[in-house]
Each structure stands twice: as structure tokens, then as C-alpha cells.
Design an enzyme around this catalytic site. Structure first.
Site, PDB file in Angstrom:
ATOM      1  N   HIS A  92      35.291  30.495  35.932  1.00 15.25           N
ATOM      2  CA  HIS A  92      33.939  30.160  36.389  1.00 15.25           C
ATOM      3  C   HIS A  92      33.216  29.316  35.326  1.00 15.25           C
ATOM      4  O   HIS A  92      32.531  28.350  35.646  1.00 15.25           O
ATOM      5  CB  HIS A  92      33.112  31.431  36.603  1.00 15.25           C
ATOM      6  CG  HIS A  92      33.597  32.317  37.706  1.00 15.25           C
ATOM      7  ND1 HIS A  92      34.085  33.575  37.478  1.00 15.25           N
ATOM      8  CD2 HIS A  92      33.663  32.134  39.052  1.00 15.25           C
ATOM      9  CE1 HIS A  92      34.414  34.143  38.630  1.00 15.25           C
ATOM     10  NE2 HIS A  92      34.179  33.292  39.605  1.00 15.25           N
TER      11      HIS A  92
ATOM     12  N   LYS B  75      41.822  27.097  42.452  1.00 11.37           N
ATOM     13  CA  LYS B  75      42.418  28.400  42.761  1.00 11.37           C
ATOM     14  C   LYS B  75      42.219  28.726  44.249  1.00 11.37           C
ATOM     15  O   LYS B  75      43.082  29.290  44.896  1.00 11.37           O
ATOM     16  CB  LYS B  75      41.756  29.462  41.887  1.00 11.37           C
ATOM     17  CG  LYS B  75      41.842  30.838  42.443  1.00 11.37           C
ATOM     18  CD  LYS B  75      42.386  31.815  41.482  1.00 11.37           C
ATOM     19  CE  LYS B  75      42.624  33.134  42.144  1.00 11.37           C
ATOM     20  NZ  LYS B  75      41.489  33.586  42.954  1.00 11.37           N
TER      21      LYS B  75
ATOM     22  N   SER C 258      40.833  35.941  37.959  1.00 15.94           N
ATOM     23  CA  SER C 258      40.138  36.324  39.187  1.00 15.94           C
ATOM     24  C   SER C 258      39.303  37.565  38.900  1.00 15.94           C
ATOM     25  O   SER C 258      39.733  38.437  38.134  1.00 15.94           O
ATOM     26  CB  SER C 258      41.163  36.647  40.282  1.00 15.94           C
ATOM     27  OG  SER C 258      40.549  37.372  41.329  1.00 15.94           O
TER      28      SER C 258
HETATM   29  P1  AMP Z   1      34.411  33.510  43.195  1.00 14.90           P
HETATM   30  O1  AMP Z   1      33.341  34.040  42.295  1.00 14.90           O
HETATM   31  O2  AMP Z   1      35.733  34.176  43.000  1.00 14.90           O
HETATM   32  O3  AMP Z   1      33.985  33.378  44.615  1.00 14.90           O
HETATM   33  O4  AMP Z   1      34.695  32.018  42.704  1.00 14.90           O
HETATM   34  C1  AMP Z   1      33.653  31.099  42.503  1.00 14.90           C
HETATM   35  C2  AMP Z   1      34.262  29.760  42.188  1.00 14.90           C
HETATM   36  O5  AMP Z   1      35.100  29.880  41.044  1.00 14.90           O
HETATM   37  C3  AMP Z   1      35.153  29.218  43.304  1.00 14.90           C
HETATM   38  O6  AMP Z   1      34.949  27.824  43.427  1.00 14.90           O
HETATM   39  C4  AMP Z   1      36.548  29.536  42.812  1.00 14.90           C
HETATM   40  O7  AMP Z   1      37.525  28.664  43.325  1.00 14.90           O
HETATM   41  C5  AMP Z   1      36.382  29.333  41.324  1.00 14.90           C
HETATM   42  N1  AMP Z   1      37.411  30.062  40.566  1.00 14.90           N
HETATM   43  C6  AMP Z   1      37.755  31.364  40.691  1.00 14.90           C
HETATM   44  N2  AMP Z   1      38.788  31.652  39.867  1.00 14.90           N
HETATM   45  C7  AMP Z   1      39.107  30.503  39.218  1.00 14.90           C
HETATM   46  C8  AMP Z   1      40.095  30.155  38.242  1.00 14.90           C
HETATM   47  N3  AMP Z   1      40.958  31.036  37.763  1.00 14.90           N
HETATM   48  N4  AMP Z   1      40.118  28.878  37.808  1.00 14.90           N
HETATM   49  C9  AMP Z   1      39.244  27.951  38.293  1.00 14.90           C
HETATM   50  N5  AMP Z   1      38.294  28.225  39.205  1.00 14.90           N
HETATM   51  C10 AMP Z   1      38.222  29.478  39.661  1.00 14.90           C
END
Ligand code: AMP
Length: 273
Positions: A28, A140, A176
Site C-alpha cells: 500500500h 496484485k 496482503s
Molecule cells: P486492499 O487494501 O487490499 O483493498 O488494497 C488496496 C490497494 O492496494 C489495491 O489497489 C491493491 O491492489 C493494492 N495492493 C494490495 N496488496 C498489494 C501488494 N502486495 N503490492 C502492490 N499493491 C498491493
């Protein structure tokens, strides 16, 4: 938030948006760094969006750490943090959704039927509230990024979508928020998704004419060897642009998979062409 972002825009500031569900990790923070490069002000949102979770999924136990997240965003150079309440976003009698029709039917969409409708609705709402110049998403969730790009094109949002690379732990596991659910031993097994993707990439490199089903068998073997109780939701080889399944590999091929490990559903992907 709407008033503030209008003021920033009228002051000529370029706004970069990073939507998240919180419990932030380095992946993030890299999105924020990427947004900072091309904007004057970055706005990070934290909202665990109920409409993208099915009733059987982990909405209630989704990890949260608002204080820690705020500290990380500040340390990472984020300027503004927007943390709306659920009842502010989904007012009583809420009944309007945004739905991208075709590319949401594949991969994740096939296994989580209402998921992308929830994603596009919340992202459209954040776009309307914040009116950013650009927004950054992670590779991801590559299908999610593709769906957002489609929505932006189809609904004429004047917003540039940037897709930042997947950030991984030392052993290759994609970072994640859900990795937090694992015990130490389970966490060691979670690397099986990455190992399976690597296996696919290497196998195809050696034999580009190999059939996808043969590669899937090899991937399955890798996963089961590392975690015998793993349940594979799907493994798919698709075209990077159309997201349709392919029968022959080329430079636009991407492999995606979703695996249930000890009750936690993880996804990952890798370009293999
Ligand atoms: P989330 O909080 O999991 O909904 O993710 C928010 C944003 O962070 C989304 O655009 C995801 O694709 C991105 N994201 C989550 N994990 C990763 C990672 N390991 N590397 C790059 N971006 C990520």
C-alpha cells in the site's frame, strides 16, 4: 472531503488517490509513493467496503488498525487520509450501483459474483467525492485494476489509472492484509501460490508450446507439496487485455490463481509471456 478536494483543485493542485481497505503494508505504501510522484497532494482512503464482500466472506473479521495506518501513511508521505463511516457512504435506502459487465465475469468474478459490483460502486463514489487527477491500484489485484480502467473509459472519468507492481515478502508471498490471519507455520505454506506461479513461468519458458492444462497440473503439484490441505479455487491463463482464457501462450499471457489455505483465501498473479 468533497469541499476540501474542490478547494485543492481550484488552487491548481493535482490530486492523487490511493483507495485501500486499511491494515496497511509496504505494498500500500508503495502505491502512495507512486501517487506522490505525479501529484501535489495524495489522498489515501481507508474503507472496508461491505458491498464487495459476500455474506460468507470475512467482512466482520477483516483486520483493522486505524491508528497504525494513520502513522504509516504520515511516515510514507501521504498528505490527506479519508476514513468515512459506512453509514456516510451507504446512506439509508442506498440503491444505486455501478456494474462493469463483461470482464467481471471471469476469474475472481466467477467465484465472487457480486464482488466487482461492490468494488466499482465504491471506487466510483470515491472518484465522485474526491475527483482525483490520478488513482493508483496494485497489480496484485490485476483484474480489479482492469475493471476500474474499463469503468473509467466507459463512464468518461477524467482520471488516469496507474497500476503499481506487486510487492512481495522475501520468500515471494505477495503482501496482503489477509496474511495476518496465518500462524507462523501456515504463513510458511502460503508461499505456495508464488512457487506455483514461478513453476508456470519456468515451465512455459522451457516449452512455450505446452498446453495450459499440463502447466496447471504442474502448479497443482507444487501447491499440494507445500500445503496438502490447500483448496484451489481457480488457476487460469488469460490474455492480459481481454481477460479471456487462452489455449496457447504468448507475450500477453498472465497466470492468476486463488487458493484457500487454512480458511484464508489468497490471490496472486504473474505475467508469463
Ligand atoms: P486492499 O487494501 O487490499 O483493498 O488494497 C488496496 C490497494 O492496494 C489495491 O489497489 C491493491 O491492489 C493494492 N495492493 C494490495 N496488496 C498489494 C501488494 N502486495 N503490492 C502492490 N499493491 C498491493
Amino acid at each position: 472531503m468533497q469541499k476540501l478536494s474542490r478547494e485543492l483543485a481550484s488552487d491548481g493542485k493535482r490530486i492523487g488517490l490511493v483507495p485501500t481497505m486499511g491494515f496497511l503494508h509496504d505494498g500500500h505504501l508503495l502505491l502512495i509513493k507512486r501517487a506522490k510522484k505525479q501529484s501535489d497532494i495524495t489522498i489515501t482512503t481507508i474503507f472496508v467496503n461491505p458491498t464487495q464482500f459476500a455474506p460468507t466472506e470475512d467482512l466482520a473479521k477483516y483486520p483493522r488498525d486505524e491508528k497504525g495506518d494513520i502513522a504509516k501513511i504520515k511516515a510514507g508521505g501521504g498528505d490527506i487520509i479519508f476514513i468515512p463511516r459506512t453509514d456516510e457512504i451507504y446512506a439509508d435506502q442506498f440503491q444505486t450501483y455501478v456494474n462493469v459487465e463483461k470482464i467481471t465475469q471471469f476469474l475472481e468474478g466467477r467465484h465472487r459474483p457480486e464482488h466487482f459490483k461492490g468494488v466499482t460502486t465504491i471506487v466510483a463514489k470515491l472518484f465522485n467525492i474526491i475527483r482525483p487527477d490520478l488513482a493508483v491500484f496494485g497489480q496484485k489485484d490485476y483484474q480489479q485494476a482492469a475493471v476500474i480502467k474499463r469503468m473509467v473509459r466507459d463512464l468518461d472519468y477524467p482520471i488516469r489509472i496507474i497500476v503499481a507492481p506487486t510487492i512481495r515478502d522475501k520468500d515471494g508471498l505477495a503482501l496482503s492484509s489477509r496474511n495476518k490471519y496465518f500462524s507462523y507455520e501456515q504463513r510458511q505454506e502460503a508461499v505456495c501460490l508464488y512457487k506455483a506461479l514461478k513453476e508456470a513461468k519456468e515451465t512455459i519458458k522451457i516449452n512455450p508450446n505446452i498446453k495450459p492444462t499440463q502447466v496447471k497440473t504442474a502448479m497443482m503439484r507444487v501447491i499440494k507439496k507445500i500445503c496438502s490441505s490447500a483448496e484451489i479455487d481457480y488457476m487460469a491463463f488469460t490474455d492480459y487485455e481481454t481477460l479471456e482464457e487462452i489455449s496457447k501462450f504468448d507475450k500477453n499471457s498472465i497466470c492468476s490463481l486463488a487458493v484457500n489455505l487454512h480458511g484464508v483465501r489468497l490471490i496472486d498473479n504473474m505475467k508469463i509471456g
